[in-house]
Design an enzyme around this catalytic site. Structure first.
Site, PDB file in Angstrom:
ATOM      1  CG  HIS A 188      -0.452   0.217   2.509  1.00  0.00           C
ATOM      2  ND1 HIS A 188      -0.099  -0.814   3.341  1.00  0.00           N
ATOM      3  CD2 HIS A 188      -0.197   1.354   3.197  1.00  0.00           C
ATOM      4  CE1 HIS A 188       0.342  -0.331   4.478  1.00  0.00           C
ATOM      5  NE2 HIS A 188       0.300   0.990   4.420  1.00  0.00           N
ATOM      6  CB  CYS A 200       2.092   3.573  12.621  1.00  0.00           C
ATOM      7  SG  CYS A 200       1.747   2.670  11.109  1.00  0.00           S
TER       8      CYS A 200
END
Length: 378
Positions: A203, A325
């Site tokens: 991705h 993240c």
């Protein structure tokens, strides 16, 4: 993509190539059987997967390597680090890494330290965010078994000389060299032949979430993190996701093939942004260098970066403040803090990350909107 949206967060997740959807659907229809089955359809599926392995390795010009497919770069990083550390802990329990690795490396190493008694030396990058070869070699000890250094930093875009580091580490045959290359593949041309364990992610290169891989040196053994049927050379038990593997293969090959065109396109955009930021040192502090056009990181002076990001979002412009993240956990950027200890800098970062889909007019709109927002925020 909605024309009203300006998407400048490709370091977090790229927009998939249109062809990926057709590639995915075709693979689902043609290779529906379990590749572990010994009947005709199972064997056909396994041969297709093995063909994908060969195509990826050829596209990366890698020799003496093998590849196993994972669900994410996080899984690949954890398998590489923990799998090697556990397997060879009798050789030593010292690891060398950096202070600005991705969360999936940072937290895996933290667990190895806190729960399993390993010792990690964290190298700090220089002012441009680069890890020097000499710093790596200077920290090697008799009990060093593993070195993990990212190819391209995901927040500031700095590029490490992985080939040079790898060549020096070859003088220490008991040390394994792991590289997280999620932000490098298909963007920055690099030679990974000196790397023992290499992480890639779909991705980040216009593929799908759920497609990633760990490339490893042939005959290298790590301790599996999953117990089960022994798929993927006995290192990652689970039924393989053939459709996502096909998308990863297509996205990687396309990104490498179009690499120069994409790089040239993105360079024009980053140059435009750098020119604006450089003209306003009273408003912005630049954290990245201009060697990697895909990521531009800067801090808003005397303005709260997260407020600016939110205001940009309300205006249809998507950027980030830190890595996706860590955005919900970190007050500031530990990556930028590793090169600048000023809280006003590392607490107010903005990351703009481009792809070939972005246009000059989008960047002009972004600059105009950013300038207005910074002026209006009190």
């Amino acid at each position: 993509m909605d024309n009203k949206i300006i998407y400048l967060d490709s370091a977090s997740k790229t927009i998939p190539y249109e062809e990926c959807f057709e590639v995915f659907n075709n693979a689902q229809k043609q290779y529906f059987a379990n590749p572990s089955s010994i009947h005709f359809e199972g064997v056909k599926a396994l041969r297709y997967i093995d063909g994908c392995r060969e195509e990826i390795l050829n596209a990366l010009s890698l020799s003496n390597k093998n590849i196993l497919f994972t669900s994410s770069a996080t899984e690949a990083n954890n398998l590489a680090l923990k799998g090697f550390a556990f397997k060879y802990k009798n050789r030593g329990k010292h690891i060398i890494s950096t202070s600005y690795e991705h969360e999936s490396v940072k937290e895996a190493l933290k667990q190895l330290e806190e729960e399993f008694g390993f010792e990690v030396t964290y190298l700090k990058p220089n002012s441009e965010g680069v890890i020097s070869v000499s710093d790596v070699i200077s920290q090697i000890r008799k009990d060093t078994i593993l070195v993990s250094i990212m190819a391209v930093n995901n927040e500031i875009g700095s590029i490490n000389d992985i080939d040079a580091i790898g060549k020096e580490l070859k003088k220490y045959p008991k040390i394994c060299f792991h590289v997280d290359a999620a932000q490098a593949i298909g963007k920055i041309k690099m030679d990974f032949n000196q790397v023992d364990l290499l992480t890639i992610s779909g991705h980040k290169i216009h593929g799908f979430v759920g497609s990633a891989a760990l490339i490893f040196k042939k005959n290298l053994v790590v301790l599996p993190m999953f117990s089960g049927g022994g798929q993927e050379f006995g290192l990652r038990s689970s039924t393989l996701d053939i459709a996502n593997i096909s998308v990863l293969t297509y996205a990687l090959k396309t990104s490498i093939k179009e690499g120069k065109n994409h790089f040239d396109s993105v360079s024009k955009l980053s140059t435009l942004l750098y020119e604006y930021l450089s003209k306003h040192p009273e408003k912005y502090h630049i954290n990245s260098n201009n060697k990697n056009p895909y990521i531009v990181n800067f801090s808003t002076i005397s303005k709260k970066g997260s407020v600016v990001v939110e205001a940009l979002s309300r205006n249809g412009i998507m950027v980030s403040s830190t890595s996706a993240c860590s955005s919900y956990k970190e007050k500031g950027s530990y990556v930028v803090e590793s090169i600048n200890s000023d809280p006003n800098v590392f607490n107010n970062t903005i990351r703009v990350s481009f792809s070939y889909l972005n246009t000059v007019s989008e960047i002009e709109t972004f600059i105009k909107t950013l300038d207005k927002i910074v002026e209006e925020i009190r």
